[in-house]
Design a protein around this motif. Structure first.
Motif, short mmCIF file in Angstrom:
data_model
loop_
_atom_site.label_atom_id
_atom_site.label_comp_id
_atom_site.label_asym_id
_atom_site.label_seq_id
_atom_site.Cartn_x
_atom_site.Cartn_y
_atom_site.Cartn_z
N GLY A 78 0.79 -1.23 0.00
CA GLY A 78 0.00 0.00 0.00
C GLY A 78 0.82 1.28 0.00
N LEU A 79 2.11 1.16 -0.27
CA LEU A 79 2.95 2.36 -0.31
C LEU A 79 2.88 2.98 -1.70
CD1 LEU A 79 6.04 1.02 1.66
CD2 LEU A 79 4.21 2.49 2.51
N PRO A 80 2.98 4.31 -1.78
CA PRO A 80 2.89 4.98 -3.08
C PRO A 80 4.23 4.91 -3.85
CG PRO A 80 3.24 6.60 -1.37
CD PRO A 80 3.10 5.26 -0.68
N ALA A 81 4.17 5.23 -5.13
CA ALA A 81 5.36 5.34 -5.98
C ALA A 81 6.26 4.12 -5.85
CB ALA A 81 6.12 6.63 -5.66
N ALA A 82 5.68 2.96 -6.06
CA ALA A 82 6.37 1.70 -5.80
C ALA A 82 7.65 1.54 -6.58
CB ALA A 82 5.43 0.53 -6.08
N THR A 83 7.66 1.88 -7.85
CA THR A 83 8.87 1.70 -8.65
C THR A 83 9.98 2.64 -8.17
OG1 THR A 83 7.57 0.99 -10.55
CG2 THR A 83 9.82 1.74 -10.99
N ALA A 84 9.62 3.88 -7.90
CA ALA A 84 10.62 4.84 -7.40
C ALA A 84 11.17 4.37 -6.05
CB ALA A 84 10.01 6.23 -7.28
N LEU A 85 10.29 3.90 -5.17
CA LEU A 85 10.74 3.41 -3.87
C LEU A 85 11.61 2.17 -4.01
CD1 LEU A 85 7.63 3.90 -1.55
CD2 LEU A 85 9.80 5.14 -1.50
N ALA A 86 11.33 1.31 -4.99
CA ALA A 86 12.16 0.12 -5.21
C ALA A 86 13.57 0.54 -5.60
CB ALA A 86 11.54 -0.77 -6.29
N TYR A 87 13.68 1.51 -6.50
CA TYR A 87 15.02 1.99 -6.89
C TYR A 87 15.72 2.70 -5.73
CZ TYR A 87 14.45 0.75 -11.79
OH TYR A 87 14.30 0.05 -12.97
N LEU A 88 14.97 3.48 -4.97
CA LEU A 88 15.57 4.14 -3.79
C LEU A 88 16.05 3.13 -2.76
CD1 LEU A 88 13.22 7.22 -3.26
CD2 LEU A 88 15.63 7.25 -3.92
N ALA A 89 15.24 2.09 -2.54
CA ALA A 89 15.64 1.04 -1.61
C ALA A 89 16.90 0.34 -2.12
CB ALA A 89 14.50 0.04 -1.41
N GLY A 90 16.94 0.05 -3.41
CA GLY A 90 18.11 -0.58 -3.99
C GLY A 90 19.36 0.26 -3.83
N LEU A 91 19.24 1.55 -4.10
CA LEU A 91 20.37 2.46 -3.94
C LEU A 91 20.82 2.55 -2.48
CD1 LEU A 91 22.14 4.35 -5.65
CD2 LEU A 91 20.51 6.18 -5.13
N PHE A 92 19.84 2.65 -1.59
CA PHE A 92 20.13 2.71 -0.15
C PHE A 92 20.85 1.44 0.30
CE2 PHE A 92 18.91 1.72 4.23
CZ PHE A 92 19.42 2.84 4.88
N GLU A 93 20.34 0.27 -0.11
CA GLU A 93 20.95 -0.99 0.30
C GLU A 93 22.36 -1.13 -0.26
OE1 GLU A 93 18.56 -4.48 -0.37
OE2 GLU A 93 16.75 -3.45 0.29
N LEU A 94 22.54 -0.80 -1.53
CA LEU A 94 23.86 -0.92 -2.15
C LEU A 94 24.87 0.00 -1.49
CD1 LEU A 94 25.63 -2.16 -4.37
CD2 LEU A 94 24.88 -0.30 -5.87
N ILE A 95 24.52 1.26 -1.35
CA ILE A 95 25.45 2.22 -0.73
C ILE A 95 25.65 1.87 0.74
CG2 ILE A 95 25.75 4.63 -0.04
CD1 ILE A 95 24.36 5.37 -2.72
N GLY A 96 24.57 1.56 1.45
CA GLY A 96 24.70 1.19 2.86
C GLY A 96 25.60 -0.03 3.05
N GLY A 97 25.42 -1.04 2.21
CA GLY A 97 26.26 -2.23 2.28
C GLY A 97 27.72 -1.91 2.02
N LEU A 98 27.97 -1.06 1.02
CA LEU A 98 29.36 -0.70 0.69
C LEU A 98 30.03 0.10 1.80
CD1 LEU A 98 28.94 0.12 -3.11
CD2 LEU A 98 30.15 -1.84 -2.11
N THR A 154 30.53 4.44 9.76
CA THR A 154 29.97 3.13 10.12
C THR A 154 28.80 3.24 11.09
OG1 THR A 154 32.16 2.22 9.81
CG2 THR A 154 30.55 0.83 10.94
N ARG A 155 28.94 4.04 12.10
CA ARG A 155 27.85 4.12 13.08
C ARG A 155 26.58 4.70 12.48
NH1 ARG A 155 31.83 5.16 17.98
NH2 ARG A 155 31.69 3.07 18.85
N ILE A 156 26.72 5.75 11.70
CA ILE A 156 25.54 6.34 11.06
C ILE A 156 24.88 5.32 10.14
CG2 ILE A 156 24.78 8.10 9.43
CD1 ILE A 156 27.08 9.88 10.60
N ALA A 157 25.69 4.68 9.29
CA ALA A 157 25.16 3.68 8.36
C ALA A 157 24.52 2.52 9.11
CB ALA A 157 26.27 3.18 7.44
N ALA A 158 25.14 2.09 10.20
CA ALA A 158 24.60 0.96 10.96
C ALA A 158 23.25 1.31 11.58
CB ALA A 158 25.60 0.52 12.03
N TYR A 159 23.11 2.51 12.13
CA TYR A 159 21.81 2.92 12.68
C TYR A 159 20.75 2.98 11.58
CZ TYR A 159 23.59 4.17 17.34
OH TYR A 159 24.12 4.13 18.60
N LEU A 160 21.11 3.55 10.43
CA LEU A 160 20.16 3.65 9.33
C LEU A 160 19.74 2.27 8.81
CD1 LEU A 160 21.65 6.66 7.34
CD2 LEU A 160 19.55 6.64 8.71
#
Length: 148
Positions: A40-60, A68-74
């Motif tokens: 039920g979240l809006p803008a599903a495709t945009a959120l999917a890409y944002l989630a992907g970018l967040f996960e990739l950058i966060g993982g790196l 590290t601490r900021i990334a770990a909390y996020l």
């Protein structure tokens, strides 16, 4: 030094799932967009890409130990959010048998617990820092204030 090597291995293990998942979302966001839309979240495709970018950058950044601490909390917050929004309820696909839906519900519960457990790992990393084998340490930040 042994403790810092263990922290490095922990960071590597915590980062792998996010790097792989983020890359997967960025190269094929369709299934993630479907899950987001079903929640039920809006803008599903945009959120999917944002989630992907967040996960990739966060993982790196966890992998190399930068901020590290900021990334770990996020990432901990992201794990808890996704656990409750996407994995907290039973699965009921109308065309599936009750047994199949039961198995899917069990897998969904396991995914929820996995996300909560990973969040705990990130909170420990946020509390104790990335160790001496990290970009944060190379930047000369004292161990007790790295990425704080």
């Amino acid at each position: 030094m042994q403790q810092n090597a263990v922290v490095l291995v922990g960071r590597i293990l915590l980062s792998i799932i996010f790097i792989m998942s983020g890359f997967s979302k960025l190269t094929d966001a369709g299934s993630t967009a479907g899950m987001i839309a079903n929640a039920g979240l809006p803008a599903a495709t945009a959120l999917a890409y944002l989630a992907g970018l967040f996960e990739l950058i966060g993982g790196l950044v966890i992998l190399v130990g930068f901020q590290t601490r900021i990334a770990a909390y996020l990432l901990a917050a992201f794990c808890v959010f996704t656990a409750f929004v996407f994995h907290s309820g039973p699965i009921n696909v109308p065309t599936f048998s009750p047994e199949a839906n039961g198995m899917l519900s069990m897998f969904n519960q396991i995914m929820m617990m996995k996300n909560i457990t990973i969040a705990g790992g990130f909170l420990v990393l946020a509390a104790f820092g990335p160790g001496s084998i990290s970009v944060d340490a190379r930047r000369g930040l004292p161990a007790n204030v790295r990425s704080a």
